[in-house]
Design a protein around this motif. Structure first.
Motif, short mmCIF file in Angstrom:
data_model
loop_
_atom_site.label_atom_id
_atom_site.label_comp_id
_atom_site.label_asym_id
_atom_site.label_seq_id
_atom_site.Cartn_x
_atom_site.Cartn_y
_atom_site.Cartn_z
N PRO A 183 0.83 -1.21 0.00
CA PRO A 183 0.00 0.00 0.00
C PRO A 183 0.87 1.26 0.00
CG PRO A 183 -0.55 -1.44 1.86
CD PRO A 183 0.63 -2.03 1.17
N PRO A 241 2.53 2.93 5.52
CA PRO A 241 1.31 2.46 4.85
C PRO A 241 0.08 2.74 5.72
CG PRO A 241 3.00 0.76 4.80
CD PRO A 241 3.50 1.86 5.68
N ARG A 242 -0.94 3.31 5.10
CA ARG A 242 -2.17 3.66 5.83
C ARG A 242 -3.39 3.19 5.05
NH1 ARG A 242 -0.92 7.15 9.99
NH2 ARG A 242 1.09 8.18 9.81
N ASP A 243 -4.51 2.98 5.78
CA ASP A 243 -5.76 2.64 5.12
C ASP A 243 -6.47 3.91 4.66
OD1 ASP A 243 -6.84 3.75 7.40
OD2 ASP A 243 -7.73 1.91 8.14
N LYS A 276 -5.45 5.43 9.16
CA LYS A 276 -4.89 4.64 10.26
C LYS A 276 -3.71 3.82 9.73
CE LYS A 276 -9.19 4.19 12.77
NZ LYS A 276 -10.21 3.26 13.25
N ARG A 277 -2.71 3.68 10.56
CA ARG A 277 -1.50 2.93 10.21
C ARG A 277 -1.84 1.45 10.02
NH1 ARG A 277 4.39 3.15 12.47
NH2 ARG A 277 3.88 5.34 12.66
N LEU A 278 -1.33 0.88 8.92
CA LEU A 278 -1.50 -0.55 8.68
C LEU A 278 -0.38 -1.29 9.37
CD1 LEU A 278 -2.40 -0.56 4.89
CD2 LEU A 278 -3.94 -0.89 6.80
N THR A 291 1.91 -4.42 9.61
CA THR A 291 2.34 -5.51 8.72
C THR A 291 3.08 -6.57 9.47
OG1 THR A 291 4.35 -4.29 8.20
CG2 THR A 291 2.50 -4.07 6.68
#
Length: 139
Positions: free
Chosen positions: A69, A129-131, A135-137, A139
């Motif tokens: 992402p 990477p965020r949605d 919000k932080r994804l 991993t």
């Protein structure tokens, strides 16, 4: 030598906001640095099994980075944390200027909120990477 307290308070109010933003803006992406380092290493290596393995690893890393992402900052939360930090710093300065005994007690929750907002500045300014909601994804 007389200290200009008004100027000092204004400078101290801006520092917690500016320092994380400047650090986040000038920091390079660590993944890009790893890829550049591997490309330089591949250029220096002769044709061998190690070079082929490094090329394969580099190819895998680039494919993973392309499929991952997008990395971004959470700008709305960052703006809110910055404005909140500035406002609460001003409120803390106003409470301290009153000089009453209760003003020193009232500043305790302000300091706690300020620490949360400064954490929010660090969290929101990081390029990760965020949605869709920011919000932080994990991993």
């Amino acid at each position: 030598m007389e200290i200009n307290w008004d100027l000092l308070i204004k400078v101290l109010a801006v520092l917690p906001v500016l320092i994380p933003l400047i650090l986040a803006a000038i920091r390079e992406d660590p993944e890009d640095q790893k890829i550049e380092r591997d490309v330089d290493l591949i250029a220096k290596l002769p044709d061998s099994a190690a070079r082929a393995a490094l090329l394969k690893r580099l190819d895998t890393r680039i494919r993973e980075q392309d499929s991952a992402p997008a990395r971004s900052r959470n700008i709305p939360s960052l703006a809110g944390a910055i404005l909140g930090t500035l406002g609460l710093t001003w409120a803390a300065a106003a409470l301290l200027s009153i000089g009453a005994w209760w003003a020193y007690l009232a500043i305790a929750p302000v300091v706690i909120l300020l620490s949360v907002l400064v954490y929010g500045i660090f969290e929101s300014s990081q390029k990760v990477p965020r949605d869709e909601k920011g919000k932080r994804l994990v991993t």
